[in-house]
Design a protein around this motif. Structure first.
Motif, short mmCIF file in Angstrom:
data_model
loop_
_atom_site.label_atom_id
_atom_site.label_comp_id
_atom_site.label_asym_id
_atom_site.label_seq_id
_atom_site.Cartn_x
_atom_site.Cartn_y
_atom_site.Cartn_z
N PRO A 151 0.75 -1.67 0.12
CA PRO A 151 -0.10 -0.18 -0.05
C PRO A 151 0.82 1.45 -0.21
CG PRO A 151 0.49 -0.61 2.42
CD PRO A 151 0.96 -1.69 1.29
N PHE A 152 0.42 2.16 -1.15
CA PHE A 152 1.00 3.05 -0.78
C PHE A 152 0.92 4.17 -2.02
CE2 PHE A 152 3.47 0.78 -3.96
CZ PHE A 152 3.67 1.33 -5.26
N THR A 153 0.91 5.80 -1.92
CA THR A 153 0.26 7.03 -2.84
C THR A 153 1.29 6.67 -3.75
OG1 THR A 153 -1.48 7.47 -1.16
CG2 THR A 153 -0.94 8.62 -3.07
N ILE A 154 0.73 7.48 -5.43
CA ILE A 154 1.36 7.41 -6.16
C ILE A 154 0.91 9.12 -6.64
CG2 ILE A 154 2.33 7.29 -8.16
CD1 ILE A 154 1.32 4.40 -8.73
N GLU A 155 2.28 10.06 -6.01
CA GLU A 155 2.32 11.53 -6.34
C GLU A 155 2.77 11.01 -7.76
OE1 GLU A 155 3.80 16.10 -5.77
OE2 GLU A 155 3.79 14.23 -3.98
N ILE A 156 2.17 11.73 -8.76
CA ILE A 156 2.48 12.15 -10.13
C ILE A 156 3.23 13.25 -10.57
CG2 ILE A 156 2.56 11.68 -13.20
CD1 ILE A 156 0.14 9.54 -11.58
N ILE A 157 4.65 13.84 -11.55
CA ILE A 157 4.76 15.17 -11.61
C ILE A 157 5.60 14.67 -12.35
CG2 ILE A 157 6.41 16.84 -10.41
CD1 ILE A 157 6.29 14.39 -7.69
N ASP A 158 4.94 15.84 -13.45
CA ASP A 158 5.26 16.77 -14.20
C ASP A 158 6.59 16.92 -14.61
OD1 ASP A 158 5.55 17.48 -17.41
OD2 ASP A 158 3.30 17.83 -17.40
N ILE A 159 7.26 16.82 -14.94
CA ILE A 159 8.40 17.31 -15.16
C ILE A 159 8.68 18.41 -15.81
CG2 ILE A 159 10.41 15.25 -13.98
CD1 ILE A 159 11.46 16.09 -17.55
N GLU A 160 7.78 19.18 -16.58
CA GLU A 160 7.42 19.98 -17.76
C GLU A 160 7.12 21.21 -17.02
OE1 GLU A 160 6.46 18.03 -21.24
OE2 GLU A 160 8.36 17.86 -22.24
N GLN A 161 6.57 21.01 -16.25
CA GLN A 161 6.27 22.13 -15.84
C GLN A 161 6.71 22.67 -14.23
OE1 GLN A 161 3.02 22.55 -16.02
NE2 GLN A 161 3.20 20.84 -17.58
N ASP A 162 8.30 22.42 -14.17
CA ASP A 162 9.35 22.62 -13.31
C ASP A 162 10.62 23.40 -13.95
OD1 ASP A 162 11.64 22.64 -11.29
OD2 ASP A 162 9.69 22.67 -9.62
N ASP A 163 11.25 23.46 -14.30
CA ASP A 163 12.49 23.98 -15.27
C ASP A 163 13.46 23.29 -14.14
OD1 ASP A 163 11.65 25.50 -17.62
OD2 ASP A 163 11.77 27.72 -15.83
N VAL A 164 13.12 23.64 -13.09
CA VAL A 164 14.45 22.49 -11.93
C VAL A 164 14.51 21.64 -12.27
CG1 VAL A 164 15.60 22.45 -9.95
CG2 VAL A 164 14.93 24.52 -10.04
N LEU A 165 13.39 20.54 -11.86
CA LEU A 165 12.62 18.54 -12.08
C LEU A 165 13.13 18.55 -13.18
CD1 LEU A 165 9.56 18.49 -10.32
CD2 LEU A 165 11.62 17.95 -9.72
N HIS A 166 13.40 19.74 -14.25
CA HIS A 166 12.78 19.47 -16.33
C HIS A 166 14.11 19.26 -16.02
CE1 HIS A 166 13.88 19.58 -20.27
NE2 HIS A 166 12.27 19.02 -20.25
N GLU A 167 15.04 20.29 -15.92
CA GLU A 167 16.63 19.57 -16.43
C GLU A 167 17.51 18.84 -15.14
OE1 GLU A 167 20.99 22.67 -15.39
OE2 GLU A 167 18.83 23.30 -15.59
N LYS A 168 16.71 18.19 -14.15
CA LYS A 168 17.11 16.92 -13.14
C LYS A 168 17.10 15.63 -13.92
CE LYS A 168 17.63 15.75 -8.73
NZ LYS A 168 16.95 16.14 -6.89
N TYR A 169 15.87 15.91 -14.23
CA TYR A 169 15.42 14.42 -14.59
C TYR A 169 15.21 14.34 -15.93
CZ TYR A 169 14.64 13.86 -9.60
OH TYR A 169 14.52 13.72 -8.04
N MET A 170 14.65 14.98 -17.19
CA MET A 170 15.08 14.46 -18.27
C MET A 170 15.92 13.99 -19.39
SD MET A 170 16.72 18.31 -20.09
CE MET A 170 18.57 18.61 -20.22
N LEU A 171 17.12 13.82 -18.18
CA LEU A 171 17.26 12.19 -19.54
C LEU A 171 17.15 11.03 -18.04
CD1 LEU A 171 20.51 14.02 -20.17
CD2 LEU A 171 18.84 13.71 -21.67
N MET A 172 16.29 10.38 -17.15
CA MET A 172 16.39 9.78 -16.46
C MET A 172 15.09 9.29 -16.18
SD MET A 172 18.03 11.14 -12.99
CE MET A 172 17.87 10.13 -11.96
N ILE A 173 13.45 10.29 -16.43
CA ILE A 173 12.65 9.62 -16.64
C ILE A 173 12.62 8.22 -17.01
CG2 ILE A 173 11.34 11.63 -16.42
CD1 ILE A 173 10.61 11.88 -19.32
N PRO A 174 11.73 7.58 -17.02
CA PRO A 174 10.96 7.87 -15.49
C PRO A 174 11.71 8.16 -14.67
CG PRO A 174 10.30 5.87 -15.82
CD PRO A 174 11.18 6.23 -17.13
N VAL A 175 10.89 8.31 -13.25
CA VAL A 175 12.08 8.64 -11.60
C VAL A 175 10.79 8.11 -11.06
CG1 VAL A 175 12.85 9.28 -10.23
CG2 VAL A 175 13.55 10.32 -12.91
N VAL A 176 11.54 7.30 -9.52
CA VAL A 176 10.47 6.90 -8.53
C VAL A 176 11.69 7.50 -7.46
CG1 VAL A 176 9.38 4.55 -7.36
CG2 VAL A 176 9.40 4.89 -9.99
#
Length: 79
Positions: free
Chosen positions: A29-54
């Protein structure tokens, strides 16, 4: 337990990864929070080559080609 799932639209690997994560969710049992990296420049830069990231409790559990066994092992610890 909250699990963050970083992805973006039109990412087939992300869609497959989310399906795998949902399979694990049937057993743990866990909750999934789905985060669109394209809505956040910092997240986009950090994860764009890694996605999906858990991410669990601020730590990356797995990224890229997600597999059930690795997710199951890492998400069941201290759950």
């Amino acid at each position: 337990m909250l699990i963050k799932f970083y992805s973006r639209v039109n990412c087939h690997l992300c869609e497959d990864g989310l399906l795998t994560l949902r399979l694990v969710q049937e057993d743990i049992p866990f909750t999934i929070e789905i985060i669109d990296i394209e809505q956040d420049d910092v997240l986009h830069e950090k994860y764009m080559l890694m996605i999906p990231v858990v991410e669990k409790e601020g730590q990356v559990v797995q990224y890229g080609n997600l597999d059930y066994a690795t997710l199951m092992e890492n998400l069941s610890m201290n759950h």
